[in-house]
Design a protein around this motif. Structure first.
Motif, short mmCIF file in Angstrom:
data_model
loop_
_atom_site.label_atom_id
_atom_site.label_comp_id
_atom_site.label_asym_id
_atom_site.label_seq_id
_atom_site.Cartn_x
_atom_site.Cartn_y
_atom_site.Cartn_z
N ASP A 6 0.93 -1.33 -0.05
CA ASP A 6 -0.11 -0.11 -0.06
C ASP A 6 0.84 1.35 0.01
N THR A 26 -1.52 -0.97 -4.21
CA THR A 26 -2.76 -0.06 -4.14
C THR A 26 -2.22 1.28 -3.89
N ASN A 28 -3.34 5.62 -3.44
CA ASN A 28 -4.47 6.55 -3.27
C ASN A 28 -3.94 8.17 -3.43
N LEU A 31 -1.24 8.76 -0.87
CA LEU A 31 0.20 7.84 -0.95
C LEU A 31 0.78 8.70 -2.09
N LYS A 93 -9.53 2.92 -8.80
CA LYS A 93 -10.26 3.01 -7.45
C LYS A 93 -11.25 3.75 -7.32
N PHE A 148 -11.76 -0.54 5.18
CA PHE A 148 -10.39 0.23 5.97
C PHE A 148 -10.34 -0.26 7.64
N ARG A 151 -8.96 2.33 10.05
CA ARG A 151 -9.53 3.70 10.64
C ARG A 151 -10.81 3.58 11.25
N LYS A 170 -0.27 5.75 16.26
CA LYS A 170 -0.89 5.15 15.14
C LYS A 170 -0.65 3.62 15.08
N ALA A 244 -7.73 -3.55 4.01
CA ALA A 244 -6.88 -2.24 3.96
C ALA A 244 -6.74 -1.31 5.02
N SER A 245 -5.83 -0.33 5.20
CA SER A 245 -5.76 0.45 6.11
C SER A 245 -5.20 -0.32 7.32
N ARG A 247 -2.63 -1.76 10.34
CA ARG A 247 -1.57 -1.15 10.90
C ARG A 247 -0.62 -1.98 11.46
N THR A 264 -3.72 -5.55 1.80
CA THR A 264 -2.81 -4.49 1.27
C THR A 264 -2.24 -3.95 2.46
#
Ligand code: E4P
Length: 300
Positions: A6, A26, A28, A31, A93, A148, A151, A170, A244-245, A247, A264
């Motif tokens: 990602d 991936t 966005n 990124l 996307k 995600f 998040r 985070k 996704a997202s 951590r 990802t």
């Protein structure tokens, strides 16, 4: 489980590709911004994206920037026409819902997904924050849905009064199992003190407990992915999940246990998947114990 990286950082993508475990990428707008700001001098974005596509023999997600159906479809077609001929691996996307306020149309995203899937352009439906959005995206024909996780964990903690950066950093795992146990303990205690009817219908504090530590019944980002996987498996959708997202490496393991098709991952999480201090310790011990006769036998 396929592993995507990602990032839009070419060095990271090339490094992950060299490990032989990379199945896709991936990106966005955030990124791309990050990669552009870390580049020395001005970045040639078209060349940068082309190089990403050439580097990876797997799907590369590129996101649209528009918010209306037709504009998103136009941008998706531009991206696809410009870049797909390079390595036949462009996935567009599209956000599940482009609304940024109350008066916008909530359905522009799914309408764009529907149009694009009918023309054969593969879509990764992004910004999925709840299972119902994944159902809509799958119905519209998305090839991938991207829930995600991180998040949602942030959002649940936020509702619990915890602030990212102040109360937790985070990259920390959200222990939803423990939160659930604490919540159940308090609910059980109240039930033992009062009647369930009294608690469910009359006691505001107890009602708050029912919602504490979850998002409309979803207990964590991983729980959301589990729910989406179950739902999609109940029907005949061809839609694949891209978790996704993410951590932490622990979330990756949980996604694999659930059986999601793809995760990802930030580059650092892929690195974390490989390291364990006991492996390093064991490696050192083996290395120290190699007798010269054995080493020379292997090198003859
Ligand atoms: C997914 O494709 C997104 O690019 C990404 O996973 C978002 O991650 P973040 O919540 O860490 O920004």
């Amino acid at each position: 489980m396929d592993i995507f990286v990602d990032t839009a950082d070419l060095d990271e993508i090339k490094e992950a590709e060299s490990w032989g475990i990379l199945d896709g990428v991936t990106t966005n707008p955030s990124l791309i911004k990050k990669a552009a700001s870390s580049e020395q001098g001005e970045m040639n974005l078209e060349e940068h994206i082309s190089e990403i596509l050439r580097t990876v023999d797997g799907p590369v997600s590129l996101e649209v920037t528009a918010v209306d159906q037709q504009d998103m479809v136009d941008e998706a077609e531009t991206l696809y026409d410009k870049f797909n001929e390079i390595n036949d691996n462009v996935v567009v996307k599209i956000p599940v819902n482009t609304s940024m306020g109350k008066n916008d149309d909530d359905f522009e995203g799914v309408k764009a997904i529907k149009s694009l899937s009918e023309t054969g352009i593969p879509v990764n439906c992004t910004l999925v924050m709840k299972p119902n959005q994944a159902i809509m995206a799958a119905k519209a024909g998305a090839e991938y849905v991207s829930p995600f996780l991180g998040r949602i964990d942030d959002h649940i903690r936020d509702q619990m009064g915890l602030k990212r950066g102040e109360d937790y950093p985070k990259g920390t795992y959200y222990p939803s199992e423990m939160v659930e146990r604490v919540r159940n303990y308090h609910i059980q205690r109240r039930i033992s003190e009062r009647s369930p009817e009294d608690i469910i219908y009359k006691d505001e504090e107890s009602m708050e407990l029912f919602y504490w530590g979850n998002d409309d019944g979803v207990l964590s980002g991983v729980d959301m992915v589990w729910s989406i996987k179950n739902i999609l498996d109940n029907y005949t959708f061809d839609t694949k999940i891209i978790a996704a997202s993410i951590r932490t490496a622990r979330q990756v393991r949980q996604c694999a246990e659930i059986g999601v098709e793809i995760s990802t991952l930030p580059f650092s999480v892929i690195e974390d998947m490989m390291s364990h201090h006991k492996t390093s310790e064991g490696m050192k011990a083996f290395d120290d114990d190699v007798i010269p006769e054995y080493r020379s036998l292997l090198r003859d």
